[in-house]
Design a protein around this motif. Structure first.
Motif, mmCIF file in Angstrom:
data_model
loop_
_atom_site.group_PDB
_atom_site.id
_atom_site.type_symbol
_atom_site.label_atom_id
_atom_site.label_comp_id
_atom_site.label_asym_id
_atom_site.label_seq_id
_atom_site.Cartn_x
_atom_site.Cartn_y
_atom_site.Cartn_z
ATOM 1 N N UNK A 1 0.824 -1.202 0.000
ATOM 2 C CA UNK A 1 0.000 0.000 0.000
ATOM 3 C C UNK A 1 0.860 1.255 0.000
ATOM 4 N N UNK A 2 0.384 2.260 -0.707
ATOM 5 C CA UNK A 2 1.066 3.551 -0.702
ATOM 6 C C UNK A 2 0.583 4.428 0.447
ATOM 7 N N UNK A 3 -0.702 4.274 0.843
ATOM 8 C CA UNK A 3 -1.263 5.128 1.895
ATOM 9 C C UNK A 3 -2.544 4.508 2.436
ATOM 10 N N UNK A 4 -2.893 4.894 3.676
ATOM 11 C CA UNK A 4 -4.136 4.446 4.310
ATOM 12 C C UNK A 4 -4.779 5.592 5.080
ATOM 13 N N UNK A 5 -6.044 5.383 5.416
ATOM 14 C CA UNK A 5 -6.821 6.329 6.216
ATOM 15 C C UNK A 5 -8.075 5.584 6.662
ATOM 16 N N UNK A 6 -8.542 5.832 7.876
ATOM 17 C CA UNK A 6 -9.730 5.141 8.386
ATOM 18 C C UNK A 6 -10.753 6.157 8.878
ATOM 19 N N UNK B 1 -23.908 12.104 13.562
ATOM 20 C CA UNK B 1 -23.413 13.449 13.815
ATOM 21 C C UNK B 1 -21.910 13.566 14.003
ATOM 22 N N UNK B 2 -21.210 12.439 14.165
ATOM 23 C CA UNK B 2 -19.773 12.538 14.458
ATOM 24 C C UNK B 2 -19.021 11.399 13.769
ATOM 25 N N UNK B 3 -17.742 11.632 13.498
ATOM 26 C CA UNK B 3 -16.859 10.599 12.953
ATOM 27 C C UNK B 3 -15.430 10.901 13.383
ATOM 28 N N UNK B 4 -14.613 9.867 13.390
ATOM 29 C CA UNK B 4 -13.209 9.982 13.778
ATOM 30 C C UNK B 4 -12.341 9.484 12.630
ATOM 31 N N UNK B 5 -11.269 10.200 12.355
ATOM 32 C CA UNK B 5 -10.298 9.790 11.336
ATOM 33 C C UNK B 5 -9.029 9.324 12.037
ATOM 34 N N UNK B 6 -8.433 8.261 11.482
ATOM 35 C CA UNK B 6 -7.229 7.707 12.106
ATOM 36 C C UNK B 6 -6.380 6.974 11.086
ATOM 37 N N UNK B 7 -5.229 6.486 11.544
ATOM 38 C CA UNK B 7 -4.292 5.674 10.764
ATOM 39 C C UNK B 7 -3.962 6.339 9.424
ATOM 40 N N UNK B 8 -3.642 7.625 9.486
ATOM 41 C CA UNK B 8 -3.263 8.400 8.297
ATOM 42 C C UNK B 8 -1.788 8.118 8.026
ATOM 43 N N UNK B 9 -1.534 7.202 7.100
ATOM 44 C CA UNK B 9 -0.181 6.721 6.854
ATOM 45 C C UNK B 9 0.148 6.795 5.363
ATOM 46 N N UNK B 10 1.359 7.221 5.063
ATOM 47 C CA UNK B 10 1.867 7.203 3.692
ATOM 48 C C UNK B 10 3.220 6.515 3.702
ATOM 49 N N UNK B 11 3.434 5.570 2.801
ATOM 50 C CA UNK B 11 4.722 4.888 2.716
ATOM 51 C C UNK B 11 5.841 5.907 2.526
ATOM 52 N N UNK B 12 6.947 5.666 3.196
ATOM 53 C CA UNK B 12 8.035 6.651 3.189
ATOM 54 C C UNK B 12 8.510 6.975 1.772
ATOM 55 N N UNK B 13 8.481 5.996 0.862
ATOM 56 C CA UNK B 13 8.981 6.246 -0.499
ATOM 57 C C UNK B 13 8.015 7.065 -1.340
ATOM 58 N N UNK B 14 6.795 7.298 -0.816
ATOM 59 C CA UNK B 14 5.819 8.111 -1.541
ATOM 60 C C UNK B 14 5.480 9.405 -0.795
ATOM 61 N N UNK B 15 6.335 9.780 0.140
ATOM 62 C CA UNK B 15 6.089 10.991 0.901
ATOM 63 C C UNK B 15 6.130 12.248 0.044
ATOM 64 N N UNK B 16 5.412 13.262 0.479
ATOM 65 C CA UNK B 16 5.395 14.580 -0.172
ATOM 66 C C UNK B 16 4.889 14.525 -1.610
ATOM 67 N N UNK B 17 3.965 13.606 -1.868
ATOM 68 C CA UNK B 17 3.335 13.533 -3.191
ATOM 69 C C UNK B 17 1.834 13.817 -3.122
ATOM 70 N N UNK B 18 1.372 14.278 -1.974
ATOM 71 C CA UNK B 18 -0.023 14.659 -1.837
ATOM 72 C C UNK B 18 -0.981 13.515 -1.572
ATOM 73 N N UNK B 19 -0.473 12.319 -1.275
ATOM 74 C CA UNK B 19 -1.360 11.171 -1.073
ATOM 75 C C UNK B 19 -2.196 11.313 0.198
ATOM 76 N N UNK B 20 -1.578 11.799 1.261
ATOM 77 C CA UNK B 20 -2.316 11.962 2.515
ATOM 78 C C UNK B 20 -3.471 12.940 2.326
ATOM 79 N N UNK B 21 -3.215 14.018 1.621
ATOM 80 C CA UNK B 21 -4.291 14.993 1.380
ATOM 81 C C UNK B 21 -5.399 14.383 0.531
ATOM 82 N N UNK B 22 -5.051 13.642 -0.506
ATOM 83 C CA UNK B 22 -6.076 13.024 -1.344
ATOM 84 C C UNK B 22 -6.963 12.086 -0.544
ATOM 85 N N UNK B 23 -6.349 11.274 0.292
ATOM 86 C CA UNK B 23 -7.132 10.351 1.115
ATOM 87 C C UNK B 23 -7.977 11.098 2.140
#
Length: 268
Positions: free
Chosen positions: A50-55, A62-84
């Motif tokens: 996987x390149x990235x995850x989010x839960x 009325x409410x939700x929680x986001x967690x496990x926001x992870x991006x593989x180190x080799x794909x860092x700074x490519x905007x994947x976390x923001x897209x997810x």
């Protein structure tokens, strides 16, 4: 890269991604999050996991929680976390959304409309104390009472997570006006959630759960609760590692004065 809904078949790759970012595998925790949440990810374009995850974990309407926001180190700074993040926020609809943020992640969340509403810190250690005599082990027969109290004090519906405590955790305890759980993670036993009408009851629950667990325990303490933080330190629980509590689109639910420990940071 396309965002897709992950399944338990992806658990090995989720654990590999966590280890890539210096986290523990935490397969027990991931399994719970797969059961009660929506796990999203992107496959690595090189075919290696996987390149990235989010839960996203929904609490009622009325409410939700986001967690496990992870991006593989080799794909860092490519905007994947923001897209997810954008994808998951769209899935959350009009819900207020909360999360715990490291200093590394906080700037992204602020750009997406989150604001800091408090500080918390992971505290660890071996609890030193005596049984309170005020709590007892709970059984599934106590579940209705637990759900009723949590609905009142936590302020939104997290019954799906609470119903799994008796299979997921090591022990659930109750007292007059409160309940708590401890569960085993890779390197320690986590105390949480703990919900109670007053701090004295919360201390009794936390102490008795920690004594039952033995060995190193973890508590994610709200730093605004200075009395509880001090009490934990007096009983051998220290080494804080701080994070920000953040929210988007509203306020944190319920009576915060009665919410002493989260289920885990991934569940608020």
């Amino acid at each position: 890269m396309t965002v897709r809904r992950l399944t338990l078949d992806d658990l090995d790759d989720c654990s590999r991604l966590a280890k890539d970012r210096g986290w523990l595998p935490e397969r027990h925790k991931w399994r719970l999050l797969f059961e009660i949440g929506e796990v999203y990810g992107m496959d690595a374009p090189d075919g290696d996991g996987l390149a990235a995850t989010n839960i996203l974990t929904r609490y009622g309407d009325d409410h939700a929680v986001i967690s496990m926001v992870l991006t593989a180190s080799r794909f860092g700074r490519q905007g994947l976390a923001r897209r997810l993040m954008e994808h998951v926020l769209e899935q959350a609809g009009g819900r207020t959304v909360s999360l715990y943020a490291t200093e590394h992640g906080r700037p992204l969340y602020e750009r997406l409309g989150f604001r800091v509403v408090g500080r918390a810190a992971k505290h660890t250690g071996v609890f030193k104390g005596e049984p309170s005599g005020r709590t007892r082990p709970a059984t599934e027969a106590d579940l209705g009472r637990i759900l009723e109290l949590d609905a009142e004090l936590f302020g939104t519906d997290r019954s799906a997570a609470l119903r799994r405590m008796f299979g997921f955790g090591e022990q659930v305890r109750i007292a007059e006006g409160g309940f708590g759980q401890c569960w085993r993670n890779d390197d320690n036993t986590v105390i949480g959630p703990v919900v109670a009408r007053d701090e004295e009851t919360a201390r009794a629950l936390i102490g008795d759960l920690a004594l039952h667990a033995g060995g190193e325990v973890r508590m994610d303490l709200d730093l605004a609760k200075a009395g509880l933080v001090g009490w934990a330190g007096e009983h051998g629980i220290g080494s804080p590692w701080e994070v920000s509590m953040m929210v988007r689109g509203g306020e944190l639910p319920g009576d915060r004065s009665c919410q002493f420990l989260p289920y885990m940071q991934a569940l608020g």
